[in-house]
Design a protein around this motif. Structure first.
Motif, PDB file in Angstrom:
ATOM      1  N   LEU A  55       0.844  -1.196   0.000  1.00 42.73           N
ATOM      2  CA  LEU A  55       0.000   0.000   0.000  1.00 42.73           C
ATOM      3  C   LEU A  55       0.875   1.241   0.000  1.00 42.73           C
ATOM      4  N   ARG A  56       0.247   2.380  -0.265  1.00 42.18           N
ATOM      5  CA  ARG A  56       0.914   3.676  -0.162  1.00 42.18           C
ATOM      6  C   ARG A  56       0.408   4.331   1.111  1.00 42.18           C
ATOM      7  N   SER A  57       1.309   4.565   2.050  1.00 42.35           N
ATOM      8  CA  SER A  57       0.888   4.984   3.383  1.00 42.35           C
ATOM      9  C   SER A  57       0.255   6.359   3.413  1.00 42.35           C
ATOM     10  N   SER A  58       0.609   7.234   2.471  1.00 45.57           N
ATOM     11  CA  SER A  58       0.097   8.605   2.509  1.00 45.57           C
ATOM     12  C   SER A  58      -1.406   8.689   2.302  1.00 45.57           C
ATOM     13  N   ASP A  59      -1.967   7.767   1.516  1.00 44.93           N
ATOM     14  CA  ASP A  59      -3.411   7.801   1.265  1.00 44.93           C
ATOM     15  C   ASP A  59      -4.054   6.417   1.296  1.00 44.93           C
ATOM     16  N   LEU A  60      -3.270   5.414   1.726  1.00 46.52           N
ATOM     17  CA  LEU A  60      -3.756   4.042   1.891  1.00 46.52           C
ATOM     18  C   LEU A  60      -4.240   3.406   0.583  1.00 46.52           C
ATOM     19  N   THR A  61      -3.686   3.868  -0.529  1.00 42.12           N
ATOM     20  CA  THR A  61      -3.957   3.202  -1.805  1.00 42.12           C
ATOM     21  C   THR A  61      -3.404   1.781  -1.773  1.00 42.12           C
ATOM     22  N   ILE A  62      -4.211   0.822  -2.238  1.00 43.76           N
ATOM     23  CA  ILE A  62      -3.734  -0.558  -2.368  1.00 43.76           C
ATOM     24  C   ILE A  62      -2.784  -0.575  -3.554  1.00 43.76           C
ATOM     25  N   TRP A  63      -1.486  -0.585  -3.253  1.00 44.18           N
ATOM     26  CA  TRP A  63      -0.464  -0.206  -4.224  1.00 44.18           C
ATOM     27  C   TRP A  63      -0.027  -1.338  -5.131  1.00 44.18           C
ATOM     28  N   LYS A  64      -0.022  -2.574  -4.664  1.00 42.40           N
ATOM     29  CA  LYS A  64       0.593  -3.649  -5.435  1.00 42.40           C
ATOM     30  C   LYS A  64      -0.111  -3.906  -6.764  1.00 42.40           C
ATOM     31  N   TYR A  65      -1.333  -3.427  -6.932  1.00 44.87           N
ATOM     32  CA  TYR A  65      -2.045  -3.623  -8.190  1.00 44.87           C
ATOM     33  C   TYR A  65      -2.020  -2.392  -9.094  1.00 44.87           C
ATOM     34  N   VAL A  66      -1.716  -1.214  -8.547  1.00 43.09           N
ATOM     35  CA  VAL A  66      -1.790   0.015  -9.350  1.00 43.09           C
ATOM     36  C   VAL A  66      -0.489   0.798  -9.355  1.00 43.09           C
ATOM     37  N   GLY A  67       0.514   0.399  -8.574  1.00 42.96           N
ATOM     38  CA  GLY A  67       1.792   1.092  -8.575  1.00 42.96           C
ATOM     39  C   GLY A  67       2.701   0.574  -9.675  1.00 42.96           C
ATOM     40  N   ALA A  68       3.383   1.507 -10.361  1.00 44.93           N
ATOM     41  CA  ALA A  68       4.348   1.110 -11.387  1.00 44.93           C
ATOM     42  C   ALA A  68       5.693   0.759 -10.770  1.00 44.93           C
ATOM     43  N   ASN A  69       5.958   1.284  -9.586  1.00 50.59           N
ATOM     44  CA  ASN A  69       7.178   0.975  -8.848  1.00 50.59           C
ATOM     45  C   ASN A  69       6.922   1.286  -7.379  1.00 50.59           C
ATOM     46  N   SER A  70       7.925   1.149  -6.561  1.00 53.67           N
ATOM     47  CA  SER A  70       7.752   1.407  -5.126  1.00 53.67           C
ATOM     48  C   SER A  70       8.001   2.853  -4.760  1.00 53.67           C
ATOM     49  N   ASN A  71       8.157   3.713  -5.769  1.00 54.48           N
ATOM     50  CA  ASN A  71       8.510   5.114  -5.530  1.00 54.48           C
ATOM     51  C   ASN A  71       7.409   6.081  -5.943  1.00 54.48           C
ATOM     52  N   ASN A  72       6.181   5.688  -5.723  1.00 53.52           N
ATOM     53  CA  ASN A  72       5.048   6.604  -5.864  1.00 53.52           C
ATOM     54  C   ASN A  72       4.601   6.857  -7.303  1.00 53.52           C
ATOM     55  N   GLN A  73       5.118   6.101  -8.266  1.00 54.22           N
ATOM     56  CA  GLN A  73       4.651   6.253  -9.645  1.00 54.22           C
ATOM     57  C   GLN A  73       3.467   5.333  -9.878  1.00 54.22           C
ATOM     58  N   LEU A  74       2.349   5.904 -10.322  1.00 56.35           N
ATOM     59  CA  LEU A  74       1.113   5.155 -10.520  1.00 56.35           C
ATOM     60  C   LEU A  74       1.050   4.571 -11.922  1.00 56.35           C
ATOM     61  N   ARG A  75       0.511   3.373 -12.062  1.00 58.91           N
ATOM     62  CA  ARG A  75       0.205   2.835 -13.385  1.00 58.91           C
ATOM     63  C   ARG A  75      -0.861   3.708 -14.050  1.00 58.91           C
ATOM     64  N   THR A  76      -0.932   3.667 -15.347  1.00 55.28           N
ATOM     65  CA  THR A  76      -2.056   4.228 -16.079  1.00 55.28           C
ATOM     66  C   THR A  76      -3.121   3.150 -16.246  1.00 55.28           C
ATOM     67  N   ALA A  77      -4.297   3.539 -16.686  1.00 54.55           N
ATOM     68  CA  ALA A  77      -5.362   2.558 -16.914  1.00 54.55           C
ATOM     69  C   ALA A  77      -4.922   1.516 -17.943  1.00 54.55           C
ATOM     70  N   GLU A  78      -4.080   1.933 -18.910  1.00 56.93           N
ATOM     71  CA  GLU A  78      -3.609   1.020 -19.949  1.00 56.93           C
ATOM     72  C   GLU A  78      -2.552   0.050 -19.418  1.00 56.93           C
ATOM     73  N   GLN A  79      -2.090   0.281 -18.190  1.00 55.86           N
ATOM     74  CA  GLN A  79      -1.104  -0.607 -17.571  1.00 55.86           C
ATOM     75  C   GLN A  79      -1.725  -1.466 -16.466  1.00 55.86           C
ATOM     76  N   SER A  80      -3.030  -1.605 -16.503  1.00 50.89           N
ATOM     77  CA  SER A  80      -3.704  -2.410 -15.478  1.00 50.89           C
ATOM     78  C   SER A  80      -3.611  -3.886 -15.847  1.00 50.89           C
ATOM     79  N   PHE A  81      -2.389  -4.403 -15.767  1.00 53.32           N
ATOM     80  CA  PHE A  81      -2.163  -5.808 -16.112  1.00 53.32           C
ATOM     81  C   PHE A  81      -1.381  -6.534 -15.027  1.00 53.32           C
ATOM     82  N   ALA A  82      -1.491  -6.060 -13.785  1.00 52.19           N
ATOM     83  CA  ALA A  82      -0.873  -6.807 -12.684  1.00 52.19           C
ATOM     84  C   ALA A  82      -1.446  -8.217 -12.657  1.00 52.19           C
TER      85      ALA A  82
END
Length: 504
Positions: free
Chosen positions: A337-364
């Protein structure tokens, strides 16, 4: 990977051979006509049918409309996490999702609709029943190829029934394909314990049929191999409290030397969650740019219907207030998760450094089993056979990789109950949001005639709002409430089906 058009074609063929009208029991009614004479003729068609089984688990077109049909990974996420203490619904969640988290589940709640689980089961039954006939027609189709096809179908059918039994307890049980109107008949429930005995038998057969490798890394991680069968069988045995058998299956995976924990270095997140298919992965659903999943619309900031629970960073992953720089469990902030806003990160994060996937990268990928699961299942089985110190050694391997913070103190590694709690909490950290939490806690709680019912009550005290907790506690003390109701539509269309006792 399969392209989108190929997926649609394969599923279209399978729909015609094993599915049709939506007003019949279990959604299994086929359209008569396309059977052996028109499809089951070549090895390529058998392979297409097997591919269709995997495609059916991945679901159809991704949509932002949560009232439409849910693909199985989303359903398994909700079944495994919704009643747990890891997630909370946001303002975008719909009422049936909120009701799930407060244990206010009614037979009209569409989350309990098992239609697509049974659809996948029928795809498996169709392959198991019709693929052997191709051996007599196509001379290039070998016994080994047939065994691999049937083995995969047996294993996935077993997995689907394992989900059903853990979620509903007693369910209709069908091992034959529904190919025509003549095959369609209502069924009453079969006891879940009897279903699991058949699942074990089928998985043993699947183990003999499935290969160690298909010769391709992506295929090995996205298809049923012999070791995926071992992992599933270990899980089933653990649920059945057959601990020596569980240990034996875990040792098969460990002893293969084909899997291992990846190191907790800077590439950890990419290997485990963004790209996947590492040495740690045993079996995952393989989404890609041509076949996206619904995770972005479930979890991404601004669209999300779910977030991590507010207590996770402090009480589960841990905050280090002693060391500088502080120690941090890599599975927490920037991992699960991302602690700042509790986003469930492992499915939408592009990396562990706060970069978010785009909708076109929703392939976790959706991970069913990783090597970490094997080690923690082994630890649990060891502990239940009074080998708590050996269990602790297994857990330490996981914790060392994760750089876990000892903020709660370490357990008494000679005490079985203490280690039960510790292993569950370690599984909570390791498999956060991977659809395992409810099943993990229920599995331990129900042992020895619910000797650890306190685990379920404690979980509800964390996840259910205070004004609804007493109602939730009363429900949980009725063991029948631990299983879902039968969806109302199924009762209306199958007169042999009875409602689960708690919901009558």
């Amino acid at each position: 990977m399969i392209k989108q058009k190929s997926i649609q074609l394969i599923l279209g063929v399978l729909l015609l051979t094993s599915l049709g009208s939506c007003d019949k029991w279990l959604e299994l009614k086929p359209q008569d006509g396309i059977i052996r004479e028109e499809f089951w003729q070549t090895k390529e068609q058998v392979n297409a049918a097997v591919t269709g089984i995997y495609s059916s688990m991945m679901g159809g077109t991704v949509t932002t409309d949560v009232a439409t049909e849910r693909p199985l990974p989303e359903l398994f996420f909700l079944w495994g996490e919704g009643r747990g203490d890891m997630i909370i619904p946001t303002a975008r969640a719909i009422s049936e999702e909120i009701d799930l988290t407060t244990l206010n589940i009614l037979p009209t709640n569409r989350i309990t609709n098992w239609r697509f689980v049974y659809q996948t089961i029928n795809y498996c039954n169709t392959v198991i029943e019709l693929a052997p006939g191709v051996l007599e027609i196509d001379e290039t189709f070998s016994q080994q190829q047939l065994d691999q096809a049937v083995g995969q179908a047996l294993a996935i059918r077993g997995m689907m029934y394992f989900y059903l039994v853990r979620s509903f307890k007693d369910v209709p049980f069908k091992l034959t394909a529904t190919k025509s109107d003549q095959d369609l008949a209502p069924l009453e429930k079969t006891e879940g314990s009897k279903i699991l005995l058949q699942v074990v038998e089928d998985l043993k057969k699947a183990e003999a049929f499935t290969p160690v490798t298909y010769g391709n890394l992506t295929i090995d991680k996205g298809r049923i191999t012999k070791y995926a069968v071992n992992a599933l069988l270990a899980d089933v045995y653990l649920w059945m409290d057959k601990f020596p058998e569980c240990l034996a299956e875990c040792e098969k995976v460990i002893g293969s030397n084909r899997f291992g924990l990846i190191s907790g270095d800077d590439s950890w997140y990419d290997k485990l969650y963004y790209n996947g298919n590492s040495a740690e992965h045993i079996f995952s659903l393989q989404f890609d740019a041509q076949k996206l999943n619904s995770f972005y619309f479930m979890h991404a900031t601004g669209n999300r219907r779910w977030s991590g629970a507010s207590h996770l960073m402090e009480n589960v992953f841990g905050l280090d207030i002693v060391n500088f720089p502080p120690l941090a469990d890599i599975r927490g902030d920037g991992g699960s998760l991302r602690s700042s806003d509790l986003t469930i990160w492992k499915y939408v994060g592009a990396n562990s450094n706060n970069q978010l996937r785009t909708a076109e990268q929703s392939f976790a990928h959706w991970n069913f089993y990783r090597f970490a699961d094997i080690l923690l299942m082994k630890a649990e089985a060891l502990n239940e056979t009074n080998k708590s110190l050996e269990a602790w050694e297994q857990v330490k391997v996981i914790r060392n990789r994760a750089k876990a913070v000892d903020f709660l103190g370490l357990p008494d590694s000679t005490n079985k109950a203490s280690m039960q709690d510790f292993i569950l909490t370690e599984r909570q950290r390791e498999f956060a949001f991977e659809g395992k939490r409810w099943y993990d806690v229920l599995r331990v709680a129900k042992r020895n005639n619910y000797q650890r019912l306190d685990l379920l009550l404690t979980m509800a005290s964390i996840s259910v709002p205070p004004d609804r907790q007493q109602s939730a506690f009363a429900k949980l003390r009725d063991y029948n409430s631990h299983y879902f109701p039968v969806y109302i539509y199924e009762l209306q269309t199958n007169k042999l089906l009875t409602q689960n006792p708690f919901y009558n």
